[in-house]
Design a protein around this motif. Structure first.
Motif, PDB file in Angstrom:
ATOM      1  N   LEU B  41      44.689  37.961  40.895  1.00 27.12           N
ATOM      2  CA  LEU B  41      44.024  37.876  42.190  1.00 27.12           C
ATOM      3  C   LEU B  41      43.574  36.450  42.458  1.00 27.12           C
ATOM      4  O   LEU B  41      42.804  35.877  41.692  1.00 27.12           O
ATOM      5  CB  LEU B  41      42.812  38.815  42.195  1.00 27.12           C
ATOM      6  CG  LEU B  41      41.946  38.825  43.451  1.00 27.12           C
ATOM      7  CD1 LEU B  41      42.718  39.416  44.629  1.00 27.12           C
ATOM      8  CD2 LEU B  41      40.672  39.636  43.202  1.00 27.12           C
ATOM      9  N   THR B  43      41.632  34.198  45.278  1.00 28.93           N
ATOM     10  CA  THR B  43      40.792  34.364  46.460  1.00 28.93           C
ATOM     11  C   THR B  43      40.329  33.015  46.996  1.00 28.93           C
ATOM     12  O   THR B  43      40.220  32.045  46.250  1.00 28.93           O
ATOM     13  CB  THR B  43      39.518  35.180  46.163  1.00 28.93           C
ATOM     14  OG1 THR B  43      38.619  34.382  45.375  1.00 28.93           O
ATOM     15  CG2 THR B  43      39.830  36.456  45.410  1.00 28.93           C
ATOM     16  N   GLN B  58      37.340  28.716  45.831  1.00 26.93           N
ATOM     17  CA  GLN B  58      38.642  29.274  45.471  1.00 26.93           C
ATOM     18  C   GLN B  58      38.586  29.706  44.022  1.00 26.93           C
ATOM     19  O   GLN B  58      37.849  29.110  43.234  1.00 26.93           O
ATOM     20  CB  GLN B  58      39.733  28.214  45.592  1.00 26.93           C
ATOM     21  CG  GLN B  58      40.314  28.117  46.967  1.00 26.93           C
ATOM     22  CD  GLN B  58      41.490  27.172  47.036  1.00 26.93           C
ATOM     23  OE1 GLN B  58      41.571  26.209  46.271  1.00 26.93           O
ATOM     24  NE2 GLN B  58      42.384  27.437  47.954  1.00 26.93           N
ATOM     25  N   GLY B  59      39.352  30.689  43.692  1.00 30.17           N
ATOM     26  CA  GLY B  59      39.358  31.068  42.291  1.00 30.17           C
ATOM     27  C   GLY B  59      40.456  32.058  41.972  1.00 30.17           C
ATOM     28  O   GLY B  59      41.160  32.552  42.857  1.00 30.17           O
ATOM     29  N   VAL B  60      40.584  32.306  40.691  1.00 28.17           N
ATOM     30  CA  VAL B  60      41.635  33.168  40.187  1.00 28.17           C
ATOM     31  C   VAL B  60      41.056  34.081  39.119  1.00 28.17           C
ATOM     32  O   VAL B  60      40.280  33.642  38.278  1.00 28.17           O
ATOM     33  CB  VAL B  60      42.742  32.302  39.546  1.00 28.17           C
ATOM     34  CG1 VAL B  60      43.675  33.153  38.714  1.00 28.17           C
ATOM     35  CG2 VAL B  60      43.510  31.547  40.607  1.00 28.17           C
ATOM     36  N   SER B  61      41.397  35.357  39.198  1.00 33.78           N
ATOM     37  CA  SER B  61      41.069  36.217  38.076  1.00 33.78           C
ATOM     38  C   SER B  61      42.285  37.068  37.764  1.00 33.78           C
ATOM     39  O   SER B  61      43.075  37.388  38.652  1.00 33.78           O
ATOM     40  CB  SER B  61      39.855  37.088  38.377  1.00 33.78           C
ATOM     41  OG  SER B  61      40.142  37.975  39.428  1.00 33.78           O
ATOM     42  N   LEU B  62      42.448  37.400  36.514  1.00 30.91           N
ATOM     43  CA  LEU B  62      43.589  38.209  36.155  1.00 30.91           C
ATOM     44  C   LEU B  62      43.246  39.077  34.962  1.00 30.91           C
ATOM     45  O   LEU B  62      42.316  38.768  34.214  1.00 30.91           O
ATOM     46  CB  LEU B  62      44.796  37.338  35.827  1.00 30.91           C
ATOM     47  CG  LEU B  62      44.700  36.503  34.563  1.00 30.91           C
ATOM     48  CD1 LEU B  62      45.907  36.749  33.691  1.00 30.91           C
ATOM     49  CD2 LEU B  62      44.609  35.045  34.913  1.00 30.91           C
TER      50      LEU B  62
END
Lengths: 457, 476
Positions: B41, B43, B58-62
């Motif tokens: 994800l 965002t 902004q960022g990223v998670s997985l």
């Protein structure tokens, strides 16, 4: 602090140094890690077992007075570098904001006392025992009365979390916290297999930092069962204006509404009915509201807030007089005040405002004595819906409870609303109970509001 | 597309063989069924307040969630690290819900059928950040320009791009790429006296950024929010007690979401704890009411190609001419009750266990002229907009908060009314629907539904509807 915290603190400090090297003038990095466990049983059988953990880092970067932020769940050096790049890039796109910035160096710090927020024994409690606590709570509810015919279950939840925070002004801190709870959600029915009659659900819970501080699961189940049972056969009442008693579980929600009205963001934006009222008498003498993040073992306590400022005790309302707002650094600067150590953030975005232990000072009267004084009124045990407007103070919510006749709980009531305005309500608190207990980070005793409109038939 | 070109295979080197191994491990203790939910994800969000771009994030998670079903039991574990050791460990933990020898010896995965309800070439999250900031700034300018009484405008813009891969022990792998964007505008206005009033509007969907250029513009949301705040400046206290209520088209469809939708989620009904339990085939609404949940409408916020358990979403009729027809299923409930899948298994993220959830829930258009519906009411309340709602699925009581409503006097809308909560009982309230307009409208794409701590995007919709009896929680 153990080696895991040392490792994460090192990651956070490295991210801060990297961002400075990329041109940031100020930086802060938050890392949160958490393990969650949940055992849910239903009708005596284990239903769900969840056991896992994750972590993430968030970065806030300033280039002068321009701010950008980013986050990642990837704490590898590549993940961190990408997070740093992203925040520095975004800071270039935002607008200069004269009030943006990290706390002044003299405001940074942490409480030195041990707040006893973490229990290793709780973190290591064997799964079988956890399941057993959930089963015992549900079993006690089901056994309480034959009209408890169904259940949404019993559960034991536990979380262990770690928080690490470092900034470019020299702050570095870490703490761990644990939390566990037992909940029972029984369903009562007087339908006897027919279409007539009603079905009602309620719940009760206990929570603690250390599992040895939990109330016993049987009493959780019994209270939940009693609560569901007394709702059976609820009716609507006629529309009328009467005194309304909020039981402690419900009085808490009123404090939640007041928190939104005293937090700095809604104040500087003039989006609260309490904006500009500092120093004014806004409630009765019997209303004293406190925020205190320094009480050992409680759920709203922490050694420092999410900007690295020590938590403290703030009297928000003193005997009816509005004494203080709850602020983080940004909102304090907007208002020309000092932070109250109430910065709160997750991993993403900027620091907002949160409360510590937010509670109302108890009064002298027992809840029974308060009830005895009411000839005709409404005792509220549940509120639903979001009909509270902290800008105007308008208040209108769906309510469930018991009708009061001649000082006693006479019959259950549902499908009604209660309405007034928050200013009228806090000015019109007729009684404050002596029964304050800390079941969560917001706590209130029994409260009686002199008059509200109950809308029904 | 070959498997090796799919997102997770390409980016993380995951092979079909790996997935089969993880599923085997998950079933190694005798579980009946297992699935893996991979999520990545990204965002972005922007907020403007006081005409300052105060935040840009902004960022990223997985991560991956592993679920094992054993009878009515669920074991769940997840990992935010996609290394084989960590995924195997999660599979091992989830497997422990069952005890016994493995029942399944080999899993062979095939790819599910693909379709695309949101053929977005460039997701908003892949558009230049500056373009998105500009959109938000346009809303700020338009909100302030609307009326001199507007003194605060707050704009939020958020988008995300979710890459999903679901592999199940039934032998199916599904992939999805789910873009989502939303803009929201919040306005405060103040007259010469009285307290400030608020208005908000917002929308979006699974579209490219051009949606905010060509369909619903920042100016549209800003003006709408400002209009609501200004209207409220002259509002009088809401009436208290039972009234005739007319719901305007669109977002007031939240009534269906609360009054009907949640109560029809299969988990509650399987357990017999919903006010709608055991009532399939019964009359639960007026014959004028047909309510559907449809996850297949192109570009809508509540739509999905496949649900979060890998089942294709569908158009499900919940209530047909007032008769209860069906429940919203997830895998667990449909397995236990042997019901057909409806594509309603959803979850907030890889950290969450799927549950039956709504997608886009709305009432089909009727035959009445909306103006005629209002004219038919001697005295009542017209609700044009709502804030949130909530339901107690067991008793069936639901509430929702009217953020813009008007008194109806002698068949005409007269004065605006301050915030009021409306309350009713699910299986009862809908029986009082006496007129349904021909003006079905879906909401503009703002809905977030919360259940047991999990939030998912949803849509609602309704035509103009007259309800003969509903309690209005005012003070007047």
């Amino acid at each position: 602090m153990d080696t895991a915290d040392d490792f994460l603190l090192e990651v956070a400090q490295k991210a801060v140094r990297q961002a400075i090297a990329k041109g940031a003038t100020d930086v802060e990095c938050t890392i949160a890690e958490g393990e969650e466990f949940s055992a849910a049983v239903r009708m005596g059988e284990l239903e769900t077992l969840k056991d896992a953990g994750s972590r993430g880092a968030g970065l806030r970067v300033l280039i002068g007075r321009k701010m950008g932020s980013s986050y990642t769940s990837d704490l590898t050096p590549e993940g961190i570098s990408q997070m740093v790049e992203s925040a520095v890039y975004l800071a270039g796109l935002t607008t200069e904001d004269p009030h943006a910035g990290l706390p002044d160096a003299e405001d940074l710090g942490k409480l030195s006392a041990d707040l006893e927020l973490f229990s290793n024994e709780t973190a290591n409690l064997p799964t079988e025992e956890r399941i057993s606590l959930a089963k015992r709570a549900e079993a006690a509810a089901l056994a309480f009365d034959p009209r408890i015919t169904n259940s949404e279950g019993g559960s034991f939840d536990c979380s262990v979390s770690g928080r690490v925070f470092a900034n470019s002004r020299g702050f570095a801190g870490a703490y761990r916290a644990s939390y566990c709870s037992i909940t029972a959600v029984p369903v009562a029915s007087d339908k006897n297999g027919s279409d007539q009659g009603s079905m009602e659900r309620d719940y009760w819970f206990t929570m603690a930092r250390d599992y040895r501080g939990l109330e016993d699961p049987e009493s959780v189940g019994r209270i939940a069962a009693q609560r569901a049972l007394r709702r059976l056969g609820a009716t609507k009442v006629d529309t009328q204006n009467v005194p309304v008693i909020f039981e402690p579980r419900i009085a808490r929600s009123l404090l939640g509404n007041l928190f939104e009205a005293v937090e700095g963001r809604s104040i500087y934006r003039n989006a609260s009915f309490l904006a500009g009222k500092l120093g004014e008498k806004i409630a009765g003498d019997n209303f004293t509201l406190i925020d205190d993040g320094t009480i050992p073992r409680l759920f709203g306590s922490s050694p420092f807030d999410d900007e690295g400022v020590p938590t403290r005790r703030t009297v928000v309302i003193d005997r009816g007089v509005l004494k203080s707002y709850l602020l983080n650094v940004y909102t304090a600067r907007k208002l020309g005040m000092k932070t109250t150590g109430n910065a709160s953030r997750g991993i993403t975005g900027n620091a907002g405002i949160g409360h510590g232990n937010f509670f109302m000072q108890p009064g002298e009267k027992s809840p029974e004595d308060i009830l005895r004084g009411v000839k005709n009124g409404f005792y509220v045990t549940e509120l639903i819906g979001s009909g509270v407007n902290t800008v105007t103070g308008d208040y209108s919510r769906g309510a469930v409870g018991m009708w009061i006749k001649d000082g006693e709980l006479a019959f259950p009531v549902s499908e009604v609303t209660i309405a007034s305005t928050l200013p009228r309500m806090i000015n019109g608190i007729a009684e404050v109970g002596s029964d304050l207990e800390f079941r969560g980070s917001v706590s209130a005793p029994t409260l009686m509001i002199g008059e509200m409109t109950v809308a029904g038939r | 597309m070959a498997f090796s070109d799919t997102f997770f295979a390409f980016k993380f080197g995951i092979t079909k063989r790996d997935l089969e191994r993880y599923l085997s491990e998950a079933l190694s203790r005798g579980g009946d069924y297992a699935d893996l939910y991979f999520e990545y994800l990204a965002t972005s969000s922007i907020s403007i307040d006081e005409s300052i771009v105060k935040s840009a994030t902004q960022g990223v998670s997985l991560g991956v969630g592993v679920r094992v079903l054993s009878g009515e039991r669920t074991g769940y574990a997840y990992s935010d690290d996609l290394s084989p050791e960590k995924i195997m460990h999660a599979a091992h933990v989830a497997a422990l819900i069952a005890s016994g020898p493995a029942k399944v010896d080999k899993i062979n995965l095939d790819e599910g059928k693909r379709r695309n309800l949101y053929p977005v070439l460039t997701a908003p999250s892949d558009t230049a950040f500056r373009e998105r900031v500009k959109l938000a700034e346009r809303a700020d300018i338009a909100g302030r320009a609307y009326d001199p009484r507007v003194f605060q405008v707050q704009v939020s813009y958020a988008d995300n791009l979710r890459q999903v891969m679901v592999a199940t022990s039934d032998g199916v792998i599904n992939f999805d790429r789910q873009p989502l964007a939303r803009m929201g505008v919040f306005v405060l206005a103040k007259g010469s006296e009285g307290s400030p009033q608020q208005g908000h509007a917002g929308g979006g969907g699974r579209h490219e950024l051009e949606f905010f250029e060509n369909e619903l513009t920042p100016e549209h949301f800003a003006r709408e929010a400002a209009r609501q705040a200004i209207v409220q400046l002259d509002a009088v206290e809401a009436p208290a007690g039972e009234q005739i209520v007319v719901l305007g088209p669109g977002w007031p469809g939240i009534l269906l979401h609360e009054a009907v939708g949640h109560g029809l989620e299969a988990d509650f009904n399987r357990k017999g704890v919903s006010a709608f339990s055991g009532r399939i085939g019964q009359q639960v609404a007026s014959p004028l009411c047909t309510v559907v949940d449809d996850g297949t409408i192109a570009g809508r916020r509540g739509s999905l190609n496949v649900d979060d358990e890998g089942n294709p979403t569908e158009r499900n009729v919940l209530i047909e001419n007032g008769i209860l027809r069906g429940y919203l299923q997830d895998k667990l409930s449909s397995r236990i009750t042997k019901a057909a899948a409806t594509g309603n298994g959803r979850r907030e993220s890889y950290e969450h266990i799927p549950m039956p959830r709504m997608t886009n829930t709305f009432m089909l258009a009727g035959e009445s002229d909306p103006a005629e519906i209002i004219r038919s009411v001697p005295r009542g309340l017209y609700c044009a907009n709502f804030g949130g709602g909530q339901v107690d699925i067991t008793s069936g009581n639901f509430v929702f908060s009217a953020s813009e409503s008007y008194l109806i006097e002698d068949g005409k809308l007269t004065r605006p009314v301050r915030n009021a909560t409306l309350i009713g009982n699910g299986p009862e309230a809908m029986k009082y629907v006496s007129m349904v307009g021909h003006d079905l409208k879906l909401d503009e794409g703002v809905g977030v539904c919360g259940k047991e701590g999990q939030s998912v995007p949803v849509g609602v919709g309704i035509p103009t509807v007259r309800i003969d009896r509903m309690t209005v929680g005012g003070t007047a």
